[in-house]
Design a protein around this motif. Sequence first.
Motif, PDB file in Angstrom:
ATOM      1  N   PRO A 127      43.042  43.638  47.332  1.00  0.00           N
ATOM      2  CA  PRO A 127      43.017  44.865  48.142  1.00  0.00           C
ATOM      3  C   PRO A 127      42.703  44.585  49.610  1.00  0.00           C
ATOM      4  O   PRO A 127      41.972  43.648  49.932  1.00  0.00           O
ATOM      5  N   THR A 128      43.268  45.414  50.468  1.00  0.00           N
ATOM      6  CA  THR A 128      43.007  45.305  51.903  1.00  0.00           C
ATOM      7  C   THR A 128      41.952  46.299  52.372  1.00  0.00           C
ATOM      8  O   THR A 128      41.325  46.093  53.406  1.00  0.00           O
ATOM      9  N   ARG A 129      41.768  47.386  51.608  1.00  0.00           N
ATOM     10  CA  ARG A 129      40.784  48.396  52.006  1.00  0.00           C
ATOM     11  C   ARG A 129      40.320  49.167  50.780  1.00  0.00           C
ATOM     12  O   ARG A 129      41.129  49.511  49.914  1.00  0.00           O
ATOM     13  N   VAL A 130      39.028  49.425  50.719  1.00  0.00           N
ATOM     14  CA  VAL A 130      38.440  50.201  49.625  1.00  0.00           C
ATOM     15  C   VAL A 130      37.649  51.350  50.246  1.00  0.00           C
ATOM     16  O   VAL A 130      36.756  51.126  51.063  1.00  0.00           O
ATOM     17  N   THR A 131      37.986  52.574  49.844  1.00  0.00           N
ATOM     18  CA  THR A 131      37.378  53.761  50.451  1.00  0.00           C
ATOM     19  C   THR A 131      36.861  54.695  49.375  1.00  0.00           C
ATOM     20  O   THR A 131      37.545  54.946  48.378  1.00  0.00           O
ATOM     21  N   SER A 132      35.671  55.224  49.591  1.00  0.00           N
ATOM     22  CA  SER A 132      35.116  56.234  48.691  1.00  0.00           C
ATOM     23  C   SER A 132      35.576  57.613  49.156  1.00  0.00           C
ATOM     24  O   SER A 132      35.381  57.979  50.322  1.00  0.00           O
ATOM     25  N   LEU A 133      36.189  58.367  48.277  1.00  0.00           N
ATOM     26  CA  LEU A 133      36.698  59.682  48.646  1.00  0.00           C
ATOM     27  C   LEU A 133      35.555  60.695  48.721  1.00  0.00           C
ATOM     28  O   LEU A 133      34.710  60.758  47.820  1.00  0.00           O
ATOM     29  N   ASN A 134      35.568  61.471  49.778  1.00  0.00           N
ATOM     30  CA  ASN A 134      34.585  62.545  49.930  1.00  0.00           C
ATOM     31  C   ASN A 134      35.075  63.858  49.336  1.00  0.00           C
ATOM     32  O   ASN A 134      34.278  64.761  49.057  1.00  0.00           O
ATOM     33  N   GLU A 135      36.386  63.972  49.169  1.00  0.00           N
ATOM     34  CA  GLU A 135      36.981  65.155  48.573  1.00  0.00           C
ATOM     35  C   GLU A 135      38.263  64.751  47.875  1.00  0.00           C
ATOM     36  O   GLU A 135      38.854  63.699  48.179  1.00  0.00           O
ATOM     37  N   LEU A 136      38.710  65.581  46.958  1.00  0.00           N
ATOM     38  CA  LEU A 136      39.935  65.282  46.227  1.00  0.00           C
ATOM     39  C   LEU A 136      41.139  65.412  47.142  1.00  0.00           C
ATOM     40  O   LEU A 136      41.251  66.371  47.920  1.00  0.00           O
ATOM     41  N   THR A 137      42.044  64.452  47.058  1.00  0.00           N
ATOM     42  CA  THR A 137      43.289  64.487  47.813  1.00  0.00           C
ATOM     43  C   THR A 137      44.437  64.836  46.867  1.00  0.00           C
ATOM     44  O   THR A 137      44.247  64.961  45.651  1.00  0.00           O
ATOM     45  N   PRO A 146      33.145  61.094  41.420  1.00  0.00           N
ATOM     46  CA  PRO A 146      33.475  60.156  42.509  1.00  0.00           C
ATOM     47  C   PRO A 146      34.712  59.305  42.190  1.00  0.00           C
ATOM     48  O   PRO A 146      34.945  58.963  41.036  1.00  0.00           O
ATOM     49  N   ILE A 147      35.473  58.987  43.236  1.00  0.00           N
ATOM     50  CA  ILE A 147      36.694  58.195  43.087  1.00  0.00           C
ATOM     51  C   ILE A 147      36.770  57.199  44.244  1.00  0.00           C
ATOM     52  O   ILE A 147      36.474  57.545  45.396  1.00  0.00           O
ATOM     53  N   TRP A 148      37.181  55.990  43.917  1.00  0.00           N
ATOM     54  CA  TRP A 148      37.442  54.966  44.924  1.00  0.00           C
ATOM     55  C   TRP A 148      38.939  54.843  45.141  1.00  0.00           C
ATOM     56  O   TRP A 148      39.707  54.786  44.175  1.00  0.00           O
ATOM     57  N   ARG A 149      39.343  54.808  46.414  1.00  0.00           N
ATOM     58  CA  ARG A 149      40.738  54.539  46.756  1.00  0.00           C
ATOM     59  C   ARG A 149      40.843  53.085  47.197  1.00  0.00           C
ATOM     60  O   ARG A 149      40.129  52.653  48.109  1.00  0.00           O
ATOM     61  N   VAL A 150      41.759  52.351  46.551  1.00  0.00           N
ATOM     62  CA  VAL A 150      41.940  50.929  46.841  1.00  0.00           C
ATOM     63  C   VAL A 150      43.365  50.726  47.336  1.00  0.00           C
ATOM     64  O   VAL A 150      44.324  50.985  46.600  1.00  0.00           O
ATOM     65  N   ASP A 151      43.522  50.286  48.588  1.00  0.00           N
ATOM     66  CA  ASP A 151      44.842  50.108  49.208  1.00  0.00           C
ATOM     67  C   ASP A 151      45.265  48.639  49.160  1.00  0.00           C
ATOM     68  O   ASP A 151      44.431  47.730  49.298  1.00  0.00           O
ATOM     69  N   PHE A 152      46.594  48.449  48.997  1.00  0.00           N
ATOM     70  CA  PHE A 152      47.183  47.116  48.965  1.00  0.00           C
ATOM     71  C   PHE A 152      48.240  47.003  50.053  1.00  0.00           C
ATOM     72  O   PHE A 152      48.914  47.995  50.389  1.00  0.00           O
ATOM     73  N   ALA A 153      48.411  45.808  50.582  1.00  0.00           N
ATOM     74  CA  ALA A 153      49.423  45.561  51.612  1.00  0.00           C
ATOM     75  C   ALA A 153      50.693  45.018  50.959  1.00  0.00           C
ATOM     76  O   ALA A 153      51.230  43.985  51.380  1.00  0.00           O
ATOM     77  N   ASP A 154      51.195  45.700  49.927  1.00  0.00           N
ATOM     78  CA  ASP A 154      52.443  45.275  49.296  1.00  0.00           C
ATOM     79  C   ASP A 154      53.609  46.050  49.883  1.00  0.00           C
ATOM     80  O   ASP A 154      53.433  46.912  50.754  1.00  0.00           O
ATOM     81  N   ASP A 155      54.819  45.763  49.405  1.00  0.00           N
ATOM     82  CA  ASP A 155      56.006  46.401  49.984  1.00  0.00           C
ATOM     83  C   ASP A 155      56.146  47.865  49.581  1.00  0.00           C
ATOM     84  O   ASP A 155      57.027  48.571  50.089  1.00  0.00           O
ATOM     85  N   LYS A 156      55.294  48.357  48.678  1.00  0.00           N
ATOM     86  CA  LYS A 156      55.345  49.747  48.251  1.00  0.00           C
ATOM     87  C   LYS A 156      54.217  50.582  48.858  1.00  0.00           C
ATOM     88  O   LYS A 156      54.122  51.768  48.572  1.00  0.00           O
ATOM     89  N   ALA A 157      53.366  49.944  49.687  1.00  0.00           N
ATOM     90  CA  ALA A 157      52.192  50.618  50.249  1.00  0.00           C
ATOM     91  C   ALA A 157      51.371  51.282  49.144  1.00  0.00           C
ATOM     92  O   ALA A 157      51.015  52.458  49.216  1.00  0.00           O
ATOM     93  N   SER A 158      51.053  50.504  48.126  1.00  0.00           N
ATOM     94  CA  SER A 158      50.377  51.029  46.941  1.00  0.00           C
ATOM     95  C   SER A 158      48.923  51.392  47.229  1.00  0.00           C
ATOM     96  O   SER A 158      48.245  50.722  48.011  1.00  0.00           O
ATOM     97  N   GLY A 164      34.721  56.431  39.864  1.00  0.00           N
ATOM     98  CA  GLY A 164      33.405  55.895  40.152  1.00  0.00           C
ATOM     99  C   GLY A 164      32.413  56.117  39.026  1.00  0.00           C
ATOM    100  O   GLY A 164      31.294  55.605  39.078  1.00  0.00           O
ATOM    101  N   THR A 165      32.829  56.857  38.002  1.00  0.00           N
ATOM    102  CA  THR A 165      31.950  57.118  36.854  1.00  0.00           C
ATOM    103  C   THR A 165      32.266  56.190  35.684  1.00  0.00           C
ATOM    104  O   THR A 165      31.377  55.539  35.136  1.00  0.00           O
ATOM    105  N   THR A 166      33.549  56.134  35.307  1.00  0.00           N
ATOM    106  CA  THR A 166      33.946  55.383  34.112  1.00  0.00           C
ATOM    107  C   THR A 166      34.594  54.044  34.429  1.00  0.00           C
ATOM    108  O   THR A 166      34.793  53.241  33.519  1.00  0.00           O
ATOM    109  N   GLY A 167      34.970  53.810  35.697  1.00  0.00           N
ATOM    110  CA  GLY A 167      35.675  52.587  36.041  1.00  0.00           C
ATOM    111  C   GLY A 167      37.125  52.593  35.608  1.00  0.00           C
ATOM    112  O   GLY A 167      37.810  51.560  35.683  1.00  0.00           O
TER     113      GLY A 167
END
Length: 246
Positions: A127-137, A146-158, A164-167
Amino acid sequence: MTVKSIWLRRIHKWVGLIIGLQFLVWAISGAAMALISMDEVSGGAKAEPAAAVALPSASNWPNIQRQLAGEPVTALSLRPFPGRHAWLVTSPSGQRLFDAASGEPVVVDRNLASAIAGAGHPERAWPTRVTSLNELTLAVREHELPIWRVDFADDKASSYYVSGTTGELLERRNDSWRWWDFFWMLHNMDYAERTSFNHPLIIIVGFAMAWLAATGFWLLFRTMWRHDFAWLRQTRRSDRPKASTL
């Protein structure tokens, strides 16, 4: 034509223009959604199963019970995490994770969320960036914080989303999903939540289409066919035998 018919025709034309544009949007958005690969929309290829990890024993279960402080367990499941397992314990107060080997609580922090998302990526990308969400998107509108957003620098911008509770790896989003979700918004006219066809705007458009059809038939019989069949009446009159004169 009466004054009432003139105004009805004007209103009919403007409503017809608006409804026609919406029909065009429906056609374009529907075709676009049909052309986008649903496999890509759902996240694309999945990661190969990780190497098997030996299942832990239940010798540490008394330690877990002590931390539950006597709360009854309503559900229990063993969850595989990168390099280990964890017990997901559900009780009346909520869900908690415990390390299956040590019995200690497991917190889904930034590092663990990054490892879970990376293990779920088909290319095992880091992952290139890990962000904790403050609100649902929009991407996780059907889940809970709680939810963590994990971004990747792949060709799909995944972007992967980890609970954050159950993993749990909740969603795998990419550009294909974002485009599909945009066209879905246009198609169901739900410009806020993008989840429902049962909202006031689309109901109003439905009644407008019914009104357009009803007034269209009325105007058809009222103004068009009367003149279109005038030639038939003239033909019938001309075919009548003329009275002879002596």
